[in-house]
Scaffold this active site. Structure first.
Site, PDB file in Angstrom:
ATOM      1  CB  ILE A  98      -4.511   9.024 -35.482  1.00  0.00           C
ATOM      2  CG1 ILE A  98      -5.457   8.190 -34.610  1.00  0.00           C
ATOM      3  CG2 ILE A  98      -5.070   9.216 -36.882  1.00  0.00           C
ATOM      4  CD1 ILE A  98      -6.824   8.840 -34.417  1.00  0.00           C
ATOM      5  N   GLY A  99      -2.052   7.357 -33.589  1.00  0.00           N
ATOM      6  CA  GLY A  99      -1.404   7.416 -32.287  1.00  0.00           C
ATOM      7  C   GLY A  99      -0.947   6.043 -31.837  1.00  0.00           C
ATOM      8  CE  LYS A 139      -4.595   2.018 -25.780  1.00  0.00           C
ATOM      9  NZ  LYS A 139      -4.531   2.641 -24.431  1.00  0.00           N
ATOM     10  N   GLY A 190      -0.018   3.998 -27.983  1.00  0.00           N
ATOM     11  CA  GLY A 190       0.080   4.045 -26.529  1.00  0.00           C
ATOM     12  C   GLY A 190       0.939   2.919 -26.003  1.00  0.00           C
ATOM     13  NE  ARG A 191       2.584  -0.153 -19.480  1.00  0.00           N
ATOM     14  CZ  ARG A 191       2.260  -0.426 -18.231  1.00  0.00           C
ATOM     15  NH1 ARG A 191       1.385   0.342 -17.596  1.00  0.00           N
ATOM     16  NH2 ARG A 191       2.803  -1.447 -17.598  1.00  0.00           N
ATOM     17  CG  PHE A 192      -0.823  -1.983 -22.602  1.00  0.00           C
ATOM     18  CD1 PHE A 192       0.165  -2.924 -22.416  1.00  0.00           C
ATOM     19  CD2 PHE A 192      -1.281  -1.267 -21.510  1.00  0.00           C
ATOM     20  CE1 PHE A 192       0.689  -3.165 -21.159  1.00  0.00           C
ATOM     21  CE2 PHE A 192      -0.761  -1.504 -20.251  1.00  0.00           C
ATOM     22  CZ  PHE A 192       0.227  -2.454 -20.069  1.00  0.00           C
ATOM     23  N   GLY A 193      -1.178  -0.334 -27.104  1.00  0.00           N
ATOM     24  CA  GLY A 193      -1.862  -0.514 -28.377  1.00  0.00           C
ATOM     25  C   GLY A 193      -1.649   0.619 -29.353  1.00  0.00           C
ATOM     26  CB  THR A 194      -1.602   0.760 -32.892  1.00  0.00           C
ATOM     27  OG1 THR A 194      -0.357   0.125 -32.601  1.00  0.00           O
ATOM     28  CG2 THR A 194      -1.397   1.777 -33.984  1.00  0.00           C
ATOM     29  CG  ASP A 228      -0.859   9.672 -16.664  1.00  0.00           C
ATOM     30  OD1 ASP A 228      -0.056  10.499 -16.186  1.00  0.00           O
ATOM     31  OD2 ASP A 228      -0.644   9.066 -17.729  1.00  0.00           O
TER      32      ASP A 228
END
Length: 280
Positions: free
Chosen positions: A15-16, A38, A18-22, A135
């Site tokens: 479902i998404g 994650k 990121g910089r370091f993971g799924t 952030d």
């Protein structure tokens, strides 16, 4: 993925990312409750610094979110030699970025206040616990299945306290505070600045400091020339503009803290206070 995670959760679709993971949807084998997980494969991390970043993210997220009703809750962390998995609260609704960009007009003040109040409550709890998010932006403001706001993604977060300053160009250009762009030491009030940018965008549909390139954006942020164009802000109350001035204040000593934002009349009135006089 680790065997322990697979024993306790049924892993669903992605479902998404990121910089370091799924990020995957998952279901608890014991309760049937849905979560997000994650998953980071350590072998894909470029170096030791990356590994330290993802491990720190999990620890900071647990600390900052525990009992914080408007932050994404960490349910469990699984780690072995090959993987790090963080099981989190599932927030299936559109994020704030999608909600803003999907509209033809800016949010009404009452709608914006309904977002800003829980967002600043989440930030205030983080700050009391010595965590700066670093952030804050619409993409990281999620909503759970009941529509409750949840601050997400502590990948850039940092712990502070005992007078220790923070450093580093961390965050997203439009939302960075001037002291971050300038390369100076800074404190947790950078989060208040970023939240002020979010509020400005909700009320106007555009960022307060902008440019066509990152360099131009940084130059605009450093000037910090806050304006309220009449064609856009003619229906926005003086009270909302007052709060924006106090959040988007270049002078850090005069910039509001998260707690002060929560006590501002525009927040306490739910954005419904349309006084003609500027507050003192």
């Amino acid at each position: 993925m680790s065997e322990e995670l697979r024993r306790e959760y049924e892993i669903g679709p992605q479902i998404g990312r990121g910089r370091f993971g799924t990020v995957y949807r998952c279901v608890s084998a014991e309760t049937g409750e849905e979560f997000a997980v994650k998953s980071i494969e350590k072998a894909l991390l470029a170096d030791t610094i990356d590994r330290e970043c993802v491990e720190r993210e999990a620890k900071i997220a647990e600390h900052a979110a525990a009992g914080n009703p408007h932050a994404v809750q960490v349910e469990a962390v699984y780690e072995d030699e090959a993987w790090l998995h963080v099981v989190m609260e599932l927030c299936p609704g559109p994020d704030l970025f999608d909600r803003i960009s999907g509209r033809e007009a800016p949010l009404a003040e009452t709608e914006a206040a309904a977002v800003m109040a829980p967002l600043m409550e989440a930030v205030a709890v983080c700050h009391r616990r010595g965590v700066a998010h670093r952030d804050i932006k619409p993409d990281n403001v999620l909503f759970d299945g009941c529509g409750r706001l949840k601050l997400a993604d502590f990948g850039s977060a940092e712990c502070f306290g005992d007078g220790r300053p923070m450093r580093g160009l961390v965050g997203t250009p439009y939302y960075l505070a001037p002291e971050v762009v300038a390369g100076r030491d800074y404190d947790e009030k950078v989060d208040v600045w970023s939240a002020g940018v979010v509020l400005y965008i909700m009320l106007s549909g555009m960022p307060p400091f902008y440019g066509d390139t990152a360099v131009e954006i940084f130059e605009a942020v450093l000037r910090a020339n806050l304006r309220f164009p009449t064609r856009i802000f003619h229906t926005v109350s003086p009270m909302a503009k007052d709060l924006l001035r106090r959040m988007l204040c270049k002078d850090i000593s005069r910039r509001f803290s998260a707690e002060q934002v929560l006590r501002h009349p525009w927040i306490t009135s739910g954005g419904g206070l349309r006084a003609t006089e500027e507050p003192t």
